[in-house]
Design an enzyme around this catalytic site. Sequence first.
Site, mmCIF file in Angstrom:
data_model
loop_
_atom_site.group_PDB
_atom_site.id
_atom_site.type_symbol
_atom_site.label_atom_id
_atom_site.label_comp_id
_atom_site.label_asym_id
_atom_site.label_seq_id
_atom_site.Cartn_x
_atom_site.Cartn_y
_atom_site.Cartn_z
ATOM 1 N N HIS A 74 18.355 39.025 44.285
ATOM 2 C CA HIS A 74 18.951 37.906 43.732
ATOM 3 C C HIS A 74 18.641 36.550 44.536
ATOM 4 O O HIS A 74 18.791 36.476 45.730
ATOM 5 C CB HIS A 74 20.382 37.752 43.331
ATOM 6 C CG HIS A 74 20.862 38.730 42.291
ATOM 7 N ND1 HIS A 74 22.193 38.718 41.686
ATOM 8 C CD2 HIS A 74 20.020 39.663 41.402
ATOM 9 C CE1 HIS A 74 22.127 39.592 40.823
ATOM 10 N NE2 HIS A 74 20.933 40.093 40.797
ATOM 11 N N TYR A 203 30.403 32.966 39.602
ATOM 12 C CA TYR A 203 31.547 32.881 40.119
ATOM 13 C C TYR A 203 32.319 31.905 39.534
ATOM 14 O O TYR A 203 31.942 30.444 39.420
ATOM 15 C CB TYR A 203 31.664 32.433 41.710
ATOM 16 C CG TYR A 203 31.340 33.653 42.571
ATOM 17 C CD1 TYR A 203 29.820 33.995 42.642
ATOM 18 C CD2 TYR A 203 32.080 34.446 43.196
ATOM 19 C CE1 TYR A 203 29.528 35.064 43.747
ATOM 20 C CE2 TYR A 203 31.821 35.610 44.260
ATOM 21 C CZ TYR A 203 30.435 35.757 44.525
ATOM 22 O OH TYR A 203 30.045 36.814 45.017
ATOM 23 N N PRO A 293 37.395 39.847 48.773
ATOM 24 C CA PRO A 293 35.938 40.271 48.473
ATOM 25 C C PRO A 293 34.880 39.054 47.607
ATOM 26 O O PRO A 293 34.041 39.134 47.463
ATOM 27 C CB PRO A 293 36.018 41.151 47.155
ATOM 28 C CG PRO A 293 37.473 41.138 46.590
ATOM 29 C CD PRO A 293 38.230 40.582 47.748
ATOM 30 N N LYS A 297 31.512 40.040 51.591
ATOM 31 C CA LYS A 297 31.297 40.192 53.135
ATOM 32 C C LYS A 297 31.780 41.639 53.743
ATOM 33 O O LYS A 297 31.204 42.096 54.905
ATOM 34 C CB LYS A 297 32.002 39.229 54.132
ATOM 35 C CG LYS A 297 31.332 37.971 53.842
ATOM 36 C CD LYS A 297 30.145 37.654 54.996
ATOM 37 C CE LYS A 297 29.088 36.642 54.319
ATOM 38 N NZ LYS A 297 28.120 37.053 53.247
ATOM 39 N N TYR A 387 26.557 32.994 52.735
ATOM 40 C CA TYR A 387 26.354 34.005 51.713
ATOM 41 C C TYR A 387 25.170 35.122 52.144
ATOM 42 O O TYR A 387 25.571 36.248 51.878
ATOM 43 C CB TYR A 387 26.253 33.388 50.210
ATOM 44 C CG TYR A 387 26.659 34.278 49.193
ATOM 45 C CD1 TYR A 387 27.841 34.359 48.704
ATOM 46 C CD2 TYR A 387 25.530 35.385 48.836
ATOM 47 C CE1 TYR A 387 28.245 35.117 47.354
ATOM 48 C CE2 TYR A 387 26.189 36.276 47.791
ATOM 49 C CZ TYR A 387 27.245 36.001 47.108
ATOM 50 O OH TYR A 387 27.739 36.983 45.940
HETATM 51 C C1 PHB Z 1 30.379 43.408 42.909
HETATM 52 O O1 PHB Z 1 29.402 43.099 42.382
HETATM 53 O O2 PHB Z 1 31.312 44.089 42.896
HETATM 54 C C2 PHB Z 1 30.695 42.052 43.679
HETATM 55 C C3 PHB Z 1 29.750 41.185 44.004
HETATM 56 C C4 PHB Z 1 30.103 39.879 44.806
HETATM 57 C C5 PHB Z 1 31.492 39.827 45.225
HETATM 58 C C6 PHB Z 1 32.280 40.776 45.111
HETATM 59 C C7 PHB Z 1 32.117 41.900 44.377
HETATM 60 O O3 PHB Z 1 31.868 38.720 45.753
#
Ligand code: PHB
Length: 393
Positions: A74, A203, A293, A297, A387
């Site tokens: 990505h 997000y 989450p 990280k 990130y």
């Molecule tokens: C996930 O795809 O499970 C995932 C991706 C990004 C995050 C948390 C979980 O910040």
Amino acid sequence: MKKRAQVGIVGAGPAGLMLSHLLHLAGISSIVVESRSRSYCESRVRAGLMENWAAEMLIATGAGERLKREAMIHEGIHLAFNGEAHKIDFAKLIDRRVYVYDQKEVVTDLIAKRLGDGGEVIFEVENTSVHDYQAGDRPVIRFTQQGQQHEIECDFIAGCDGFHGICRASLPEATWREYDRVYPFGWLGILSESPPPDHELIYSFHKNGFSLFSMRGPELSRLYLQCDPDEDAEEWSDEDIWNELETRLQGVRPLKRGRILQKGVTQMRSFVCEPMRFGRLFLAGDAAHIVPPTGAKGMNLALADVRVLSQALDAFYQKKNEDLLDAYSATALRRVWKGQRFSWWMTQMLHRYHQGEYAEFDMKRQLAELDYVTSSTAASTSLAENYVGLPIA
Ligand code: PHB
């Protein structure tokens, strides 16, 4: 039965397995013990995002063949608020990318690699305990298997057994301290047979709460909703989950529904144990620290710890130099705290604080912060570099 290895590793998650793999490449022997079964470790659904150095480490060390074929690369993420998505374009801002590849795939690949290289990973052990690591140079791991006592005598023990593991729990009181922060919400996560609403992650901040739209493939979505921390996933009907996901994504993207394959609630917590070394016992990964989450990280910090630890052990065996072992805790914690800061920052920016004196003020402040982060090149660049992963030590 008595066994011997240079390094005894408790826990076959990403930290323990990667450590064992890196040590093998450095000619250092290790044995991994794990309380769960191999199939449990390989199927546990976890977060799925790898910083690019971590994916590159897997590839460079010969454990990344499947990742190269199957991981999705990505170039950025979207932050959504007020019914609109704003891309943080990592590729454009800093010419770097991230990999979407589930933790369980990393675990599956590393188990196969270790066993293929003749490594020893012992699953379904019970009553694991660690001994004699504070004084002397012969620490011991004891466990039972099918009622039989076993012992691994080693030079060092790596505690890679997660937040609820036995290694941190066995530390004498007053030798360490914890830094802890519990958040007033959890994540309800689902895995669904449906295409994700965007080919990259979204997000989303909404007055009802945070939501995240991630994926495991073009027809497999991994979606999360902010919920109360003690909620029971089973009390959410599939219909309720889809309705709420749709509400929180309103105006941003259309959302396709599908069969829900799995659902569960995750608690949100920040935690650090200091130091991360006790004589000849070293903690790594979730055994020493956990993050909410939101910053993706968790696995990355675990892999960074064992990278530092493997280099330190290599220097010890190659050159009899203990400096890097002495520096392990401080070196690892420098990165850990930056990961903590970023995870906390993403979390506080994106979640709705429904209660409390400042809830309404905070919502306006959070919207202003999102507006700033998505419109300032300096602020988006700061998000991007954290990130995709800060430079490794
Ligand atoms: C996930 O795809 O499970 C995932 C991706 C990004 C995050 C948390 C979980 O910040």
